[in-house]
Scaffold this active site. Structure first.
Site, short mmCIF file in Angstrom:
data_model
loop_
_atom_site.label_atom_id
_atom_site.label_comp_id
_atom_site.label_asym_id
_atom_site.label_seq_id
_atom_site.Cartn_x
_atom_site.Cartn_y
_atom_site.Cartn_z
N ASP A 283 0.92 -1.29 -0.14
CA ASP A 283 -0.05 0.01 -0.07
C ASP A 283 1.06 1.19 -0.13
O ASP A 283 2.00 1.33 0.46
CB ASP A 283 -0.86 0.10 1.38
CG ASP A 283 -1.80 -1.06 1.29
OD1 ASP A 283 -2.13 -1.72 0.04
OD2 ASP A 283 -2.52 -1.44 2.16
N ASP B 198 0.83 3.80 1.79
CA ASP B 198 0.82 4.41 3.16
C ASP B 198 1.98 4.03 4.07
O ASP B 198 2.94 3.54 3.72
CB ASP B 198 -0.61 4.06 3.96
CG ASP B 198 -0.69 2.67 4.09
OD1 ASP B 198 0.60 1.85 3.90
OD2 ASP B 198 -1.74 2.18 4.46
N ASP C 161 2.49 2.07 6.68
CA ASP C 161 2.61 0.72 7.03
C ASP C 161 3.08 0.05 5.64
O ASP C 161 3.83 -0.95 6.02
CB ASP C 161 1.33 -0.10 7.22
CG ASP C 161 1.02 0.35 8.82
OD1 ASP C 161 1.84 0.69 9.64
OD2 ASP C 161 -0.47 0.44 9.29
#
Length: 653
Positions: free
Chosen positions: A514, A516, A518
């Site tokens: 992803d 983001d 994380d």
């Protein structure tokens, strides 16, 4: 008169320039001369020019080098050396400057009286840069008090060697504009240039190197610049590489000597980590694949430490046999040798073949390290205890590996249950996507081309291998799944660290996470695993990072996928020229699972439309420093890095 003074008074003139052949083939086959025509080859143009200045410094005639990245991505390199000779070359019937700049294999490197050792050994450097530049201006501040200048285009002189002024200094300035019709990329990376110049400063103590980037202004309107200078040389280099690790002994061990006419410098230290980091250089060239100088170092290290441990009785209680790998766990070492006529294996200059260098390094390291161990018994004991722990961990890792492999054999094919494999069996065609999360994994499985694309969903964050002993990685299910799916094994009967690629099932391994925080963390954890335990896959060019879009921007039936914030601004301006952003529908993709299978295929997985980044190692030393800093135990260096590099970083520790 001393030999040094006699050498310094020797004339550097046209007679020192030896011509071997012409320049015709460079523009036709540039990759043969500079490696490739991508981003690596673009930067190689700088290295070739800077290497000439470093050679002047190594010969004792230069102590200041300036590299400028100009607003148009042209480069200017200036040094305060003797200046390229401008007098007439007897054989060629033209100025020596023009010969050096326009004839392949022409230079002072082939005259042993001019340069005893040199990085630019094939003499193709500056003439290749000239051939691959739309414009190059060579300016020489000559010992005769005149400033001489000549301009070229695509390697062809556009002017004669002209006197353009007077000077009371000596030196050379090369300004060049890389040919955009040849290079796939034309934008220089500041960090790539800075890393190499920092490296050169450590390897050549006492030389001032300045980097100026005219493309960027800071908040005060000043240009971005950085100075690289090292008094301590390799000792400071080791401290820099180990800056984010806990030291085992207080100060690095420095070894220097000259054997068989080969000057040797080695600096080393031990830390509490579980990885080995040995970086080697020949005449300032990073020998990624090692060679005879590394073999000599390893032989001396193992023999000397084992001999000391045996004599001191520190190994008496050990029931585990000690191997060479055990002596290098937690070791950081820099090996630098200067060789008059190095024999490199292959055109890439990455492995040294000179057999006489083995004995030179071995003797130098053995003598100095023996003295150090005898004079520092406390530190010596700590090193040997570290070696014993490494042997125990290696034994545990071997048992864990064997257990995993036995389970795979007993379970039939041994492939992970979560793996959605492809039907093609040729590794050269097959791709494996390591996908964050089951949701995205489901979309990827539905959207892929089943013939050649395999999907392995990963649950959560894998183990941080930077802070774990090797046997722990075989207890981590996600890492076991990655190794099993790839078909690789770590460790052989002869070498517990060797990577066995005989059954590698995919030649494209794509990390897809992803967009983001994380996702970035998971991507870094996976890259750390590859760098520490499967670096060969990176070096072979098999590891990639997927680039999913950040936004989908729509206006009516018109839509565009956007991959960067900068691209977003351009698309918004294009789709809403009247400035009414509220007339657009902008969807921010926080996770891969937010895209349906068709969107994921079109944007991220379709070979005809995707945009993947290949992972490469520009500097093994810098990569090691970066991984240990980002993934190690020390918080302050990591915080400083994030605050310096993140545009909108707010760090709470």
């Amino acid at each position: 008169m001393s030999k040094d003074k006699e050498n310094k008074n020797k004339e550097y003139s046209a007679g020192n320039i030896t011509v071997l052949e012409g320049l015709e083939a460079v523009r036709k086959r540039p990759a043969m001369y500079i490696g490739d025509v991508g981003i690596k080859g673009l930067h190689h143009m700088i290295w070739e020019v800077v290497d000439n200045s470093i050679d002047e410094a190594m010969a004792g005639y230069c102590d200041e080098i300036k590299v400028e990245i100009n607003e148009d991505n042209s480069i200017t390199v200036t040094d305060n050396g003797r200046g390229i000779p401008v007098d007439m070359h007897e054989k060629e019937g033209k100025s020596a400057l023009e010969v050096v700049m326009t004839v392949l294999h022409a230079g002072g490197k082939f005259d042993k009286d001019t340069y005893k050792v040199s990085g630019g050994l094939h003499g193709v450097g500056v003439s290749c840069v000239n051939a691959l530049s739309t414009k190059l201006v060579a300016t020489v501040y000559s010992k005769n008090g005149k400033i001489h200048q000549q301009e070229y285009s695509e390697g062809i002189p556009q002017t004669g060697v002209e006197v353009v002024g007077e000077t009371d200094i000596t030196g050379t300035q090369i300004h060049f504009v890389p040919d955009k019709s040849i290079f796939a990329e034309s934008v220089y990376k500041y960090d790539t240039v800075a890393t190499r110049l920092r490296e050169l400063a450590y390897l050549n103590a006492g030389i001032k190197i300045k980097l100026i980037d005219h493309r960027e202004l800071d908040d005060e309107g000043k240009t971005k610049e950085e100075d690289f200078f090292s008094e301590g040389g390799l000792l400071e280099f080791v401290d820099y590489l180990d800056g984010s690790r806990e030291k085992l002994i207080p100060s690095p061990v420095y070894m220097e000597g000259e054997k068989n006419g080969v000057p040797v410098q080695v600096a080393m230290n031990y830390n509490t980590s579980f990885t080995e980091n040995v970086v080697s250089y020949v005449n300032n060239i990073n020998t990624y694949e090692g060679g005879s100088h590394v073999s000599g170092f390893r032989r001396a290290l193992t023999r000397t430490l084992k001999s000391y441990a045996d004599k001191s009785g520190l190994l008496e209680k050990s029931k585990i046999e000690i191997s060479g790998d055990d002596f290098r766990e937690g070791l950081t070492a820099i090996i630098s040798v200067k060789v008059a006529e190095p024999q490199f294996e292959g055109q890439t200059k990455t492995k040294l073949g000179n057999s006489e260098v083995i004995g030179a390094v071995e003797t130098c390291v053995s003598e100095t390290l023996t003295h150090f161990l005898e004079e520092n018994p406390k530190e010596a004991k700590m090193i040997v205890q570290k070696v014993l722990l490494a042997a125990q961990a290696r034994h545990a890792a071997r048992k864990a590996r064997e257990m995993v492999q036995r389970k795979n054999v007993m379970s039939g094919s041994g492939l992970p249950g979560k793996l959605a494999d492809c039907s093609e069996k040729d590794p050269g065609i097959c791709e494996l996507y390591l996908v964050e999360g089951d949701s995205a994994g489901g979309s990827a499985k539905q959207g892929r081309d089943r013939k050649f694309q395999a999907i392995l969903p990963l649950k959560g964050k894998i183990l941080n291998v930077e802070k774990a002993q090797e046997h722990k990685i075989y207890d981590n299910d996600e890492i076991k799944n990655i190794l099993t799916a790839l078909g690789v094994t770590i460790g052989t009967e002869d070498d517990d660290k060797a990577l066995n690629l005989a059954k590698l099932r995919y030649h494209k391994i794509v990390i897809m996470t992803d967009a983001d925080i994380d996702g970035s963390h998971i991507r870094t954890l996976i890259l750390t695993l590859f760098f520490r335990y499967m670096r060969e896959l990176i070096e072979l060019g098999y590891v990639y990072i997927a680039q999913p879009p950040l936004y989908l921007i729509k206006r009516g039936k018109k839509e565009a996928y956007v991959y960067t914030e900068g691209e977003r601004a351009g698309v918004v301006k294009e789709m809403a020229p009247e400035g009414k952003e509220d007339s657009l529908h902008i969807q921010r993709y926080k996770g891969l699972g937010e895209m349906n299978p068709e969107q994921l295929w079109i944007t991220t997985m379709n070979p005809d439309s995707r945009n993947m980044k290949r992972v490469s190692i520009e500097s093994a030393a810098e990569a090691d420093h970066l991984f240990s800093m980002l993934m190690g135990d020390e918080v302050p260096p990591r915080r400083d890095f994030i605050e310096k590099n993140a545009k909108y970083a707010k760090v709470d520790v």
